[in-house]
Design a protein around this motif. Structure first.
Motif, PDB file in Angstrom:
ATOM      1  N   ILE A  60       0.825  -1.220   0.000  1.00  0.00           N
ATOM      2  CA  ILE A  60       0.000   0.000   0.000  1.00  0.00           C
ATOM      3  C   ILE A  60       0.857   1.266   0.000  1.00  0.00           C
ATOM      4  O   ILE A  60       0.377   2.340  -0.375  1.00  0.00           O
ATOM      5  CB  ILE A  60      -0.991   0.026   1.173  1.00  0.00           C
ATOM      6  N   GLN A  66       2.170  -4.094   4.202  1.00  0.00           N
ATOM      7  CA  GLN A  66       0.812  -4.552   3.902  1.00  0.00           C
ATOM      8  C   GLN A  66       0.600  -4.637   2.395  1.00  0.00           C
ATOM      9  O   GLN A  66       0.730  -3.644   1.678  1.00  0.00           O
ATOM     10  CB  GLN A  66      -0.219  -3.609   4.529  1.00  0.00           C
ATOM     11  N   THR A  72      -8.421  -2.768  -1.465  1.00  0.00           N
ATOM     12  CA  THR A  72      -7.573  -1.598  -1.230  1.00  0.00           C
ATOM     13  C   THR A  72      -8.112  -0.391  -1.990  1.00  0.00           C
ATOM     14  O   THR A  72      -8.445  -0.475  -3.172  1.00  0.00           O
ATOM     15  CB  THR A  72      -6.121  -1.883  -1.662  1.00  0.00           C
ATOM     16  N   LYS A 220      -8.052   2.369   6.664  1.00  0.00           N
ATOM     17  CA  LYS A 220      -6.688   1.858   6.797  1.00  0.00           C
ATOM     18  C   LYS A 220      -6.177   1.226   5.509  1.00  0.00           C
ATOM     19  O   LYS A 220      -5.005   1.360   5.158  1.00  0.00           O
ATOM     20  CB  LYS A 220      -6.626   0.848   7.946  1.00  0.00           C
ATOM     21  N   ASN A 221      -7.052   0.512   4.816  1.00  0.00           N
ATOM     22  CA  ASN A 221      -6.617  -0.222   3.633  1.00  0.00           C
ATOM     23  C   ASN A 221      -6.704   0.660   2.392  1.00  0.00           C
ATOM     24  O   ASN A 221      -7.518   0.454   1.500  1.00  0.00           O
ATOM     25  CB  ASN A 221      -7.460  -1.483   3.451  1.00  0.00           C
ATOM     26  N   LYS A 222      -5.864   1.661   2.340  1.00  0.00           N
ATOM     27  CA  LYS A 222      -5.782   2.518   1.160  1.00  0.00           C
ATOM     28  C   LYS A 222      -4.321   2.765   0.834  1.00  0.00           C
ATOM     29  O   LYS A 222      -3.459   2.741   1.716  1.00  0.00           O
ATOM     30  CB  LYS A 222      -6.527   3.842   1.365  1.00  0.00           C
TER      31      LYS A 222
END
Length: 364
Positions: A60, A66, A72, A220-222
């Motif tokens: 990421i 990650q 994402t 968070k998942n960006k």
């Protein structure tokens, strides 16, 4: 070769029968790109005959361990325009407006067209980038706010609309963000709701695109986006004025749901797509529909839209005739690099296979 042509080449060769499946061939191409560009995160969603396959490469961010996945979040940039165009087409189908109506009566009361340009610009002119209206001065916006140049104000939009007395190149193609700002205003007026709420009601909720984000993208998942020179770039803030032109954030999981809806030929989104696929502008260089572009190869036509922010690059493409679609999301402002790499890989691997395969067929 431009990126969009590279994508079409990739998908054309995916239809040639080799030992590998189309998905495996796509994976091998992007895996090769990832090996030579480990700093670039790439998420790819491929839909063929209703089956979805995801491919993900990289982390990421350069500092993170990650890995990216189909959930994402990336900036999708001007792919937002495809969504906005579809919403306008849905409004047409619902009788809220006609796409060939002049825009005069659909604008908020604070926006008043001059007498010189009243009754000249149609909604379809906005969607196909041929309104003749001036665009935002991106260079000047960068000087004012280099990290968030799209934090535009009402005053700047007023100046472009209310003070304009001339359509310099009406009927000619000129890429325009102000046109999609106006399209967002038109949607808000006919539905008496915000663009954000209309998008959610007409597209995100029906398709269960739960991770396509608007004003709130604090997740968070960006990815971290990077400028062409490798410098980290913040995601663009949500600004309701420019949002319909390019501020939506999403992932391959959600965007492939949209692809499947478009390819299904059922539902309101697919019905609206029929309008979006109509040619409103064409010259020797490009063919433009209602929020998207076309490219013709023999008797087939590919529809696509690209997006490019300061930190991400995106491609959304599909072909109804052969029932496939693809979305590619990158966390780097370098679509040219990806196009060049894809061309090189095609020349080295698939072109030779295609020639060999065609030769065998001729011998038979």
């Amino acid at each position: 070769m431009k990126v969009t042509t590279s994508i079409f080449t990739l998908l054309l060769i995916s239809q040639i029968t080799f030992a590998q499946t189309a998905a495996k061939k796509i994976d091998s191409i992007f895996r090769s790109i990832a090996i030579y560009n480990p700093e670039i995160a790439m998420s790819v969603g491929f839909v063929e005959n209703g089956v979805t396959t995801f491919f993900n490469y990289g982390k990421i961010s350069k500092e993170s361990k990650q890995a990216v996945n189909e959930n994402t979040i990336y900036e999708i940039g001007s792919i937002t325009k495809l969504l906005t165009g579809n919403l306008l087409a849905q409004a047409h189908n619902e009788g809220k407006l006609k796409i060939d109506d002049f825009i005069d009566d659909y604008l908020p009361k604070e926006y008043v067209l001059s007498n010189e340009i009243k009754g000249k610009i149609k909604i379809s002119d906005l969607a196909s980038h041929q309104s003749g209206l001036p665009n935002f001065d991106f260079r000047k916006l960068m000087e004012i706010n280099p990290k968030q140049p799209l934090d535009i104000t009402k005053e700047s939009v007023h100046a472009l609309i209310n003070e304009n007395t001339k359509l310099i190149d009406y009927g000619s193609y000129r890429y325009s963000n102000i046109s999609y700002t106006l399209m967002g205003m038109i949607l808000e007026k006919v539905y008496a709701k915000s663009f954000e709420d209309i998008l959610k009601e007409k597209m995100l909720l029906p398709l269960k695109m739960e991770n396509t984000l608007t004003s709130n993208f604090n997740v968070k998942n960006k990815v971290t986006g990077y400028e062409f020179n490798g410098i980290p770039q913040d995601f663009f803030n949500w600004n309701y004025l420019i949002a319909p032109a390019g501020l939506v954030k999403s992932n391959t999981s959600d965007l492939t749901k949209l692809l499947k809806a478009i390819l299904s030929n059922t539902g309101e989104i697919s019905k609206a797509t029929a309008i979006a696929e109509t040619t409103f502008f064409k010259n020797t260089e490009r063919e433009i529909g209602f929020g998207q572009q076309m490219e013709r190869v023999a008797d087939d036509v590919y529809f696509y839209k690209t997006g490019n922010t300061m930190g991400c690059a995106t491609i959304f493409a599909y072909d109804k005739k052969t029932n496939w679609g693809m979305v590619i999301l990158l966390n780097h402002n370098s679509p040219q690099l990806i196009g060049e790499l894809m061309d090189a890989y095609y020349e080295q691997v698939f072109k030779k296979k295609a020639v060999s395969n065609n030769t065998k067929k001729m011998q038979l």
